[in-house]
Design a protein around this motif. Structure first.
Motif, PDB file in Angstrom:
ATOM      1  N   ASP A 429      26.196  21.304  31.544  1.00  0.00           N
ATOM      2  CA  ASP A 429      26.379  20.437  32.710  1.00  0.00           C
ATOM      3  C   ASP A 429      27.369  20.980  33.738  1.00  0.00           C
ATOM      4  O   ASP A 429      27.812  20.245  34.621  1.00  0.00           O
ATOM      5  CB  ASP A 429      26.819  19.030  32.279  1.00  0.00           C
ATOM      6  N   GLY A 430      27.690  22.279  33.638  1.00  0.00           N
ATOM      7  CA  GLY A 430      28.556  22.881  34.634  1.00  0.00           C
ATOM      8  C   GLY A 430      27.775  23.710  35.642  1.00  0.00           C
ATOM      9  O   GLY A 430      26.537  23.745  35.636  1.00  0.00           O
ATOM     10  N   VAL A 431      28.494  24.416  36.503  1.00  0.00           N
ATOM     11  CA  VAL A 431      27.855  25.233  37.542  1.00  0.00           C
ATOM     12  C   VAL A 431      27.015  26.337  36.916  1.00  0.00           C
ATOM     13  O   VAL A 431      25.878  26.592  37.336  1.00  0.00           O
ATOM     14  CB  VAL A 431      28.927  25.838  38.473  1.00  0.00           C
ATOM     15  N   ALA A 432      27.545  26.998  35.893  1.00  0.00           N
ATOM     16  CA  ALA A 432      26.799  28.072  35.244  1.00  0.00           C
ATOM     17  C   ALA A 432      25.526  27.538  34.592  1.00  0.00           C
ATOM     18  O   ALA A 432      24.470  28.189  34.629  1.00  0.00           O
ATOM     19  CB  ALA A 432      27.671  28.768  34.200  1.00  0.00           C
ATOM     20  N   TRP A 433      25.599  26.356  34.000  1.00  0.00           N
ATOM     21  CA  TRP A 433      24.426  25.742  33.376  1.00  0.00           C
ATOM     22  C   TRP A 433      23.334  25.504  34.415  1.00  0.00           C
ATOM     23  O   TRP A 433      22.154  25.794  34.174  1.00  0.00           O
ATOM     24  CB  TRP A 433      24.842  24.424  32.720  1.00  0.00           C
ATOM     25  N   ARG A 434      23.709  24.999  35.554  1.00  0.00           N
ATOM     26  CA  ARG A 434      22.723  24.734  36.613  1.00  0.00           C
ATOM     27  C   ARG A 434      22.067  26.035  37.076  1.00  0.00           C
ATOM     28  O   ARG A 434      20.859  26.086  37.322  1.00  0.00           O
ATOM     29  CB  ARG A 434      23.396  24.042  37.800  1.00  0.00           C
ATOM     30  N   ALA A 435      22.865  27.089  37.184  1.00  0.00           N
ATOM     31  CA  ALA A 435      22.296  28.379  37.593  1.00  0.00           C
ATOM     32  C   ALA A 435      21.322  28.894  36.545  1.00  0.00           C
ATOM     33  O   ALA A 435      20.248  29.444  36.875  1.00  0.00           O
ATOM     34  CB  ALA A 435      23.428  29.386  37.828  1.00  0.00           C
ATOM     35  N   MET A 436      21.653  28.724  35.272  1.00  0.00           N
ATOM     36  CA  MET A 436      20.752  29.151  34.204  1.00  0.00           C
ATOM     37  C   MET A 436      19.460  28.330  34.210  1.00  0.00           C
ATOM     38  O   MET A 436      18.374  28.863  34.008  1.00  0.00           O
ATOM     39  CB  MET A 436      21.462  29.031  32.846  1.00  0.00           C
ATOM     40  N   GLN A 437      19.592  27.051  34.472  1.00  0.00           N
ATOM     41  CA  GLN A 437      18.409  26.198  34.587  1.00  0.00           C
ATOM     42  C   GLN A 437      17.478  26.692  35.687  1.00  0.00           C
ATOM     43  O   GLN A 437      16.254  26.799  35.494  1.00  0.00           O
ATOM     44  CB  GLN A 437      18.813  24.759  34.887  1.00  0.00           C
ATOM     45  N   ARG A 438      18.051  26.974  36.844  1.00  0.00           N
ATOM     46  CA  ARG A 438      17.226  27.413  37.977  1.00  0.00           C
ATOM     47  C   ARG A 438      16.507  28.717  37.641  1.00  0.00           C
ATOM     48  O   ARG A 438      15.324  28.880  37.961  1.00  0.00           O
ATOM     49  CB  ARG A 438      18.086  27.577  39.236  1.00  0.00           C
ATOM     50  N   LEU A 439      17.208  29.670  37.017  1.00  0.00           N
ATOM     51  CA  LEU A 439      16.572  30.932  36.656  1.00  0.00           C
ATOM     52  C   LEU A 439      15.470  30.708  35.629  1.00  0.00           C
ATOM     53  O   LEU A 439      14.370  31.255  35.757  1.00  0.00           O
ATOM     54  CB  LEU A 439      17.615  31.902  36.099  1.00  0.00           C
ATOM     55  N   ALA A 440      15.750  29.895  34.614  1.00  0.00           N
ATOM     56  CA  ALA A 440      14.747  29.637  33.584  1.00  0.00           C
ATOM     57  C   ALA A 440      13.493  29.019  34.176  1.00  0.00           C
ATOM     58  O   ALA A 440      12.366  29.396  33.821  1.00  0.00           O
ATOM     59  CB  ALA A 440      15.334  28.717  32.512  1.00  0.00           C
ATOM     60  N   MET A 441      13.672  28.082  35.096  1.00  0.00           N
ATOM     61  CA  MET A 441      12.521  27.395  35.683  1.00  0.00           C
ATOM     62  C   MET A 441      11.765  28.271  36.668  1.00  0.00           C
ATOM     63  O   MET A 441      10.611  27.969  37.010  1.00  0.00           O
ATOM     64  CB  MET A 441      12.979  26.111  36.369  1.00  0.00           C
ATOM     65  N   SER A 442      12.373  29.367  37.109  1.00  0.00           N
ATOM     66  CA  SER A 442      11.722  30.239  38.092  1.00  0.00           C
ATOM     67  C   SER A 442      10.772  31.252  37.457  1.00  0.00           C
ATOM     68  O   SER A 442       9.987  31.883  38.161  1.00  0.00           O
ATOM     69  CB  SER A 442      12.778  30.996  38.903  1.00  0.00           C
ATOM     70  N   HIS A 443      10.828  31.426  36.131  1.00  0.00           N
ATOM     71  CA  HIS A 443       9.996  32.443  35.489  1.00  0.00           C
ATOM     72  C   HIS A 443       8.513  32.108  35.631  1.00  0.00           C
ATOM     73  O   HIS A 443       8.107  30.940  35.514  1.00  0.00           O
ATOM     74  CB  HIS A 443      10.325  32.548  33.999  1.00  0.00           C
ATOM     75  N   ASP A 444       7.714  33.141  35.863  1.00  0.00           N
ATOM     76  CA  ASP A 444       6.256  32.979  35.848  1.00  0.00           C
ATOM     77  C   ASP A 444       5.781  33.196  34.421  1.00  0.00           C
ATOM     78  O   ASP A 444       5.707  34.322  33.938  1.00  0.00           O
ATOM     79  CB  ASP A 444       5.593  33.990  36.790  1.00  0.00           C
ATOM     80  N   ARG A 445       5.459  32.114  33.727  1.00  0.00           N
ATOM     81  CA  ARG A 445       4.993  32.193  32.345  1.00  0.00           C
ATOM     82  C   ARG A 445       3.485  31.936  32.246  1.00  0.00           C
ATOM     83  O   ARG A 445       2.984  31.611  31.178  1.00  0.00           O
ATOM     84  CB  ARG A 445       5.735  31.177  31.476  1.00  0.00           C
ATOM     85  N   SER A 446       2.770  32.089  33.335  1.00  0.00           N
ATOM     86  CA  SER A 446       1.333  31.839  33.324  1.00  0.00           C
ATOM     87  C   SER A 446       0.606  32.916  32.520  1.00  0.00           C
ATOM     88  O   SER A 446       1.166  33.967  32.195  1.00  0.00           O
ATOM     89  CB  SER A 446       0.786  31.803  34.753  1.00  0.00           C
ATOM     90  N   TRP A 447      -0.663  32.652  32.244  1.00  0.00           N
ATOM     91  CA  TRP A 447      -1.471  33.566  31.439  1.00  0.00           C
ATOM     92  C   TRP A 447      -2.077  34.700  32.255  1.00  0.00           C
ATOM     93  O   TRP A 447      -2.655  35.626  31.668  1.00  0.00           O
ATOM     94  CB  TRP A 447      -2.595  32.787  30.760  1.00  0.00           C
TER      95      TRP A 447
END
Length: 466
Positions: A429-447
């Motif tokens: 729930d800190g600034v670093a956590w939010r940055a990690m969330q954004r990076l994780a959600m940005s990955h293209d995991r499509s087939w």
């Protein structure tokens, strides 16, 4: 290009694990790339997804001492044709887990070419998934009584999990599948038994597995389950291609199972999902939620999770565990819930909706696997902004980078999991956590990227330039 996939399970019609997801998503991605695809799978007593295959008649299949009559059902979804193999062997309560499974799937392999021919499909390449389809590369090369166009057809075999190999007496398998005695001593045989996974690997033109790291691990005695020398001998015939996920099904911006939708640009809805999950599972609001969506099995490290649980609770985590499997692990998980009401919730079920809500409503997801060929849950969690805490093995190693888009620990131990969870808890729930969330959600995991790599392998075995 015409590709035939053969798999014991295909979601949503049948699914016990990741194989079902892959056998559904990869053909759909191939079809989106312009490939003509047929998927052949057993016609189980209960099919999911409101499937009602159209019965188009029976075909004769040579098996053991006689000729079997096998029913053929068809349907089409998302540009992919499906053909279902109907036989009393598959009209059981479960897809597998029976003493005669090898015989049942030997019959399935024998039926696949005849069923494909019945629907007018002669493939350029046959793609066999795991041991259940493992006799297909052997049949294409050495069997009698195949439909026109199938003898000598090139094949690709995919190993989803080497732990499951399909072992039975060699003489029985040769008899059931009508294979010549010359196959004694071939890739079909291992430790004086027939081994269908080894047969698939040995006879296929190209062997793939579901992540680059797992392809390397298969040659290691710690991971090869007795077949490590077989995999080591493959050389460049063995390729690791990372699985994708269904990004339409797993999308927090449109997921109908959730209390609120959200995306990487605005994750405010995730807090609503967390509150809703806590209410659904009777978890208090005393700390971040650690989700687990898994089979309860030794491979998945659930014993490590339960051993670590007292320290995880001391760190302030609340546990939301969903899964079925080993009876002893289920008992221990239920005891953990009873011992820590409001802090631990365990649901023994296959509940697709709840799985979606755990991915969305949890803050982190634990995947403490002893080995993991690819793993889908960590990629789904990243898409939902839920940071995975994973052991460094197989596809987990390939998809999670420590303190960038999740947390990684090396040893298969409760103490290593506890240490990684503490790192995550400190960052939560800190600034670093939010940055990690954004990076994780940005990955293209499509087939799509994976599908294009498979197409390159199909072209390779067909002898066609890219």
């Amino acid at each position: 290009m015409k590709i035939l996939h053969a798999s014991a399970e295909v979601a949503p019609f049948s699914k016990t694990g990741g194989l079902g997801d892959v056998a559904a998503a990869l053909p759909a991605a191939l079809a989106a790339e312009g490939v003509d695809v047929l998927v052949v799978t057993p016609w189980y007593a209960r099919l999911g997804g409101d499937a009602e295959p159209l019965w188009i008649g029976d075909v004769d299949v040579p098996f053991a001492d006689g000729i079997d009559s096998v029913g053929v059902g068809t349907l089409e979804r998302d540009g992919v044709r499906f053909a279902f193999v109907g036989h009393p062997d598959f009209r059981r309560d479960e897809a597998y887990g029976y003493a005669d499974d090898v015989r049942r799937f030997a019959r399935f392999c024998r039926a696949v070419p005849a069923v494909a021919a019945r629907v007018g499909f002669v493939p350029d390449v046959v793609h066999a998934h795991d041991w259940h389809a493992g006799l297909l590369p052997v049949l294409l090369e050495r069997a009698w009584h195949l439909p026109d166009g199938f003898p000598g057809r090139p094949s690709v075999a995919t190993v989803h999990n080497v732990q499951y190999q399909g072992v039975a007496p060699l003489a029985h398998v040769l008899h059931w599948a009508r294979l010549p005695l010359e196959l004694i001593g071939s890739h079909l045989e291992h430790d004086e038994q027939a081994n269908l996974l080894r047969a698939s690997v040995g006879f296929a033109d190209v062997v793939t597995t579901v992540s680059p790291s797992y392809a390397e691990e298969l040659s290691d005695p710690a991971y090869g389950f007795g077949l490590e020398t077989t995999f080591a001998a493959l050389g460049q015939r063995l390729v690791g291609i990372l699985n994708g996920i269904d990004t339409l099904l797993w999308d927090p911006a449109s997921d109908e199972h959730l209390a609120a939708r959200y995306n990487a640009a605005d994750v405010s809805g995730k807090a609503t999902c967390r509150t809703a999950l806590q209410g659904e599972l009777a978890l208090d609001d005393g700390g971040p939620v650690l989700g687990v969506v898994t089979r309860l099995a030794d491979q998945k490290g659930i014993d490590l999770l339960l051993a670590a649980l007292p320290q995880l609770l001391e760190q302030g985590w609340r546990l939301a565990l969903l899964g079925r499997g080993d009876a002893e692990l289920e008992r221990l998980a239920a005891e953990a819930e009873a011992d820590a009401p409001g802090r631990v919730a365990f649901r023994s079920a296959h509940d697709e909706g709840l799985a979606h809500r755990i991915y969305a409503g949890s803050d982190a997801l634990a995947v403490p696997s002893r080995f993991e060929p690819c793993g889908l849950s960590q990629m789904i969690a990243q898409r939902y902004g839920t940071l995975p805490i994973v052991r460094a093995t197989g596809g987990l190693r390939d998809t999670v980078t420590h303190q960038r888009d999740g947390f990684v620990f090396e040893a298969a131990s409760a103490s290593a999991l506890v240490a990684a969870a503490l790192e995550a808890r400190s960052a939560w729930d800190g600034v670093a956590w939010r940055a990690m969330q954004r990076l994780a959600m940005s990955h293209d995991r499509s087939w799509q990227a994976s599908a294009r790599e498979y197409i390159a392998r199909y072209r390779e075995v067909m002898g066609v330039d890219a």
